[in-house]
Design an enzyme around this catalytic site. Sequence first.
Site, PDB file in Angstrom:
ATOM      1  CD  GLU A 131      16.204  51.460  22.685  1.00 60.74           C
ATOM      2  OE1 GLU A 131      16.005  50.826  23.484  1.00 60.74           O
ATOM      3  OE2 GLU A 131      15.485  52.770  22.840  1.00 60.74           O
TER       4      GLU A 131
ATOM      5  CB  SER B 174      12.736  57.335  19.299  1.00 60.86           C
ATOM      6  OG  SER B 174      11.622  58.508  18.938  1.00 60.86           O
TER       7      SER B 174
ATOM      8  CG  ASN C 244      13.799  57.764  24.370  1.00 63.26           C
ATOM      9  OD1 ASN C 244      15.270  58.219  24.416  1.00 63.26           O
ATOM     10  ND2 ASN C 244      14.148  57.745  22.675  1.00 63.26           N
TER      11      ASN C 244
ATOM     12  CG  HIS D  45      16.047  54.067  19.345  1.00 62.03           C
ATOM     13  ND1 HIS D  45      15.884  54.251  20.384  1.00 62.03           N
ATOM     14  CD2 HIS D  45      16.528  54.733  18.440  1.00 62.03           C
ATOM     15  CE1 HIS D  45      15.907  55.591  20.877  1.00 62.03           C
ATOM     16  NE2 HIS D  45      16.024  55.966  19.700  1.00 62.03           N
TER      17      HIS D  45
HETATM   18  N1  CAA Z   1      27.865  63.877  14.976  1.00 64.69           N
HETATM   19  C1  CAA Z   1      29.024  63.427  14.980  1.00 64.69           C
HETATM   20  N2  CAA Z   1      30.040  63.130  16.358  1.00 64.69           N
HETATM   21  C2  CAA Z   1      30.110  64.410  16.745  1.00 64.69           C
HETATM   22  C3  CAA Z   1      29.037  65.150  17.018  1.00 64.69           C
HETATM   23  C4  CAA Z   1      28.233  65.370  15.914  1.00 64.69           C
HETATM   24  N3  CAA Z   1      26.911  65.271  16.150  1.00 64.69           N
HETATM   25  N4  CAA Z   1      29.062  66.137  17.968  1.00 64.69           N
HETATM   26  C5  CAA Z   1      29.656  66.082  18.768  1.00 64.69           C
HETATM   27  N5  CAA Z   1      30.851  65.018  17.668  1.00 64.69           N
HETATM   28  C6  CAA Z   1      31.740  64.346  18.324  1.00 64.69           C
HETATM   29  C7  CAA Z   1      32.615  65.836  17.694  1.00 64.69           C
HETATM   30  O1  CAA Z   1      32.974  66.110  16.802  1.00 64.69           O
HETATM   31  C8  CAA Z   1      33.817  65.777  18.875  1.00 64.69           C
HETATM   32  O2  CAA Z   1      35.146  64.374  18.608  1.00 64.69           O
HETATM   33  P1  CAA Z   1      35.901  64.020  18.403  1.00 64.69           P
HETATM   34  O3  CAA Z   1      36.278  63.378  19.965  1.00 64.69           O
HETATM   35  O4  CAA Z   1      36.697  62.821  17.856  1.00 64.69           O
HETATM   36  O5  CAA Z   1      36.692  65.166  18.629  1.00 64.69           O
HETATM   37  C9  CAA Z   1      32.996  64.592  20.217  1.00 64.69           C
HETATM   38  O6  CAA Z   1      32.123  64.386  19.785  1.00 64.69           O
HETATM   39  C10 CAA Z   1      33.341  65.419  21.789  1.00 64.69           C
HETATM   40  O7  CAA Z   1      32.376  65.909  20.638  1.00 64.69           O
HETATM   41  P2  CAA Z   1      32.961  67.777  21.558  1.00 64.69           P
HETATM   42  O8  CAA Z   1      34.742  67.939  22.126  1.00 64.69           O
HETATM   43  O9  CAA Z   1      31.742  69.251  20.442  1.00 64.69           O
HETATM   44  O10 CAA Z   1      31.468  68.296  22.601  1.00 64.69           O
HETATM   45  P3  CAA Z   1      31.424  67.221  24.175  1.00 64.69           P
HETATM   46  O11 CAA Z   1      32.712  66.059  24.418  1.00 64.69           O
HETATM   47  O12 CAA Z   1      30.951  67.997  24.503  1.00 64.69           O
HETATM   48  O13 CAA Z   1      30.843  66.106  23.686  1.00 64.69           O
HETATM   49  C11 CAA Z   1      28.919  64.830  23.560  1.00 64.69           C
HETATM   50  C12 CAA Z   1      29.505  66.185  23.344  1.00 64.69           C
HETATM   51  C13 CAA Z   1      29.268  63.780  22.037  1.00 64.69           C
HETATM   52  C14 CAA Z   1      27.659  65.087  22.991  1.00 64.69           C
HETATM   53  C15 CAA Z   1      28.008  64.226  24.003  1.00 64.69           C
HETATM   54  O14 CAA Z   1      27.751  65.744  25.680  1.00 64.69           O
HETATM   55  C16 CAA Z   1      27.428  63.487  25.465  1.00 64.69           C
HETATM   56  O15 CAA Z   1      28.372  62.376  25.182  1.00 64.69           O
HETATM   57  N6  CAA Z   1      26.418  63.600  25.406  1.00 64.69           N
HETATM   58  C17 CAA Z   1      25.408  63.251  25.678  1.00 64.69           C
HETATM   59  C18 CAA Z   1      25.010  62.204  24.515  1.00 64.69           C
HETATM   60  C19 CAA Z   1      23.554  61.759  25.089  1.00 64.69           C
HETATM   61  O16 CAA Z   1      23.084  61.199  25.997  1.00 64.69           O
HETATM   62  N7  CAA Z   1      22.875  61.100  23.869  1.00 64.69           N
HETATM   63  C20 CAA Z   1      22.539  60.320  23.748  1.00 64.69           C
HETATM   64  C21 CAA Z   1      20.737  60.803  23.698  1.00 64.69           C
HETATM   65  S1  CAA Z   1      18.758  59.992  23.782  1.00 64.69           S
HETATM   66  C22 CAA Z   1      19.223  59.750  21.834  1.00 64.69           C
HETATM   67  O17 CAA Z   1      19.788  59.609  21.194  1.00 64.69           O
HETATM   68  C23 CAA Z   1      17.901  58.719  22.263  1.00 64.69           C
HETATM   69  C24 CAA Z   1      16.587  58.844  21.606  1.00 64.69           C
HETATM   70  O18 CAA Z   1      15.432  58.761  21.478  1.00 64.69           O
HETATM   71  C25 CAA Z   1      16.144  60.245  22.196  1.00 64.69           C
END
Ligand code: CAA
Length: 302
Positions: free
Chosen positions: A172, A132, A210, A160
């Site tokens: 990305e 990342s 990021n 990524h």
């Molecule tokens: N692995 C796989 N699936 C997952 C999971 C995981 N770790 N966490 C949640 N899910 C799935 C759940 O199983 C659920 O699936 P279904 O629709 O099939 O049931 C779905 O995601 C939704 O989960 P929840 O209902 O439990 O919770 P939610 O609706 O609050 O969603 C979330 C959780 C998907 C994490 C959502 O809040 C979200 O998209 N958040 C933003 C995440 C984000 O911005 N990610 C990018 C981070 S930056 C990055 O990754 C780059 C870096 O280098 C740091």
Amino acid sequence: VRSFSSSPAQHAADVKSLGVIGAGQMGLGIALVAAQRAQVPVMLIDTSDTALSKGMAFAERLLAKDVSKSRITQGQADEARSLLTPSTKMEDLSSVDFVIEAVPEIPKLKLDIFGKLARICPRHTILATNTSSISITRIAAATTSDPTDTSASSRVIATHFMNPVPVQRGVEIISGLQTSKETLETAVEFCKKLGKVTSVSADSPGFLANRILMPYINEAAICLETGVGDRDSIDAIMKNGTNVPMGPLQLADFVGLDTCLSIMKVLHEETGDSKYRPSVLLGKMVDAGWLGKKSGKGFYDY
Ligand code: CAA
């Protein structure tokens, strides 16, 4: 596994097997998506059997959830599961066509792995990293002691993925100075086969995701630390005002405060630009061991 010519890259259609290094959240997610979407055999490598068993159990839970929601049949889940082979031996990557490394963000660890991959993998294998924030050019350079020999470094690229990998569609793709055009094309095509939407970015600190996301999270932490707003107000306005699933402080907890801080430090140090100064509060919270969701405490309690 098919054998290929020694040309540095091939089309995604020719990628008949994948290796994933690291059975944590990211690696496991990538392996599972590849098994389900591209239906290719995946060699999943980690250093310990415990990490591999934990990863495989997580994969099984995700497949069982998809079956229970009637998204896939039990037969499809079994098939995806059977495509995943856990192993503790890097040498088991000796015939894969595409490798994605997803180990913790420790430069020396990644550089060592790419040195090994250049020796272990066939001469056509794409060597991708899920880094990342570490320079792809630097990772590619670790494949050789002779910088004029680009036979391996031209096959190094970053794919990524965003967390959680099975949910987020964006990936990305970042080329280093040595990366060939063929490697870039194959990586983009392969990620599309995984059902992902690709963005191409330059090898620059933080790349695109990021570079944009972390200053946003950091600014939210600075707003909290300087009393511009409290935690709930900060998250509520962004969540309800811009339709993101999580406010920036909740997202910081989800990503890990140590990860956010370390990416801010990379942006700050590598650009020398004071606009990337890490929030003092963020640094103090990491010192306290409050790393977010994974440690049970961050901006929120878990
Ligand atoms: N692995 C796989 N699936 C997952 C999971 C995981 N770790 N966490 C949640 N899910 C799935 C759940 O199983 C659920 O699936 P279904 O629709 O099939 O049931 C779905 O995601 C939704 O989960 P929840 O209902 O439990 O919770 P939610 O609706 O609050 O969603 C979330 C959780 C998907 C994490 C959502 O809040 C979200 O998209 N958040 C933003 C995440 C984000 O911005 N990610 C990018 C981070 S930056 C990055 O990754 C780059 C870096 O280098 C740091």
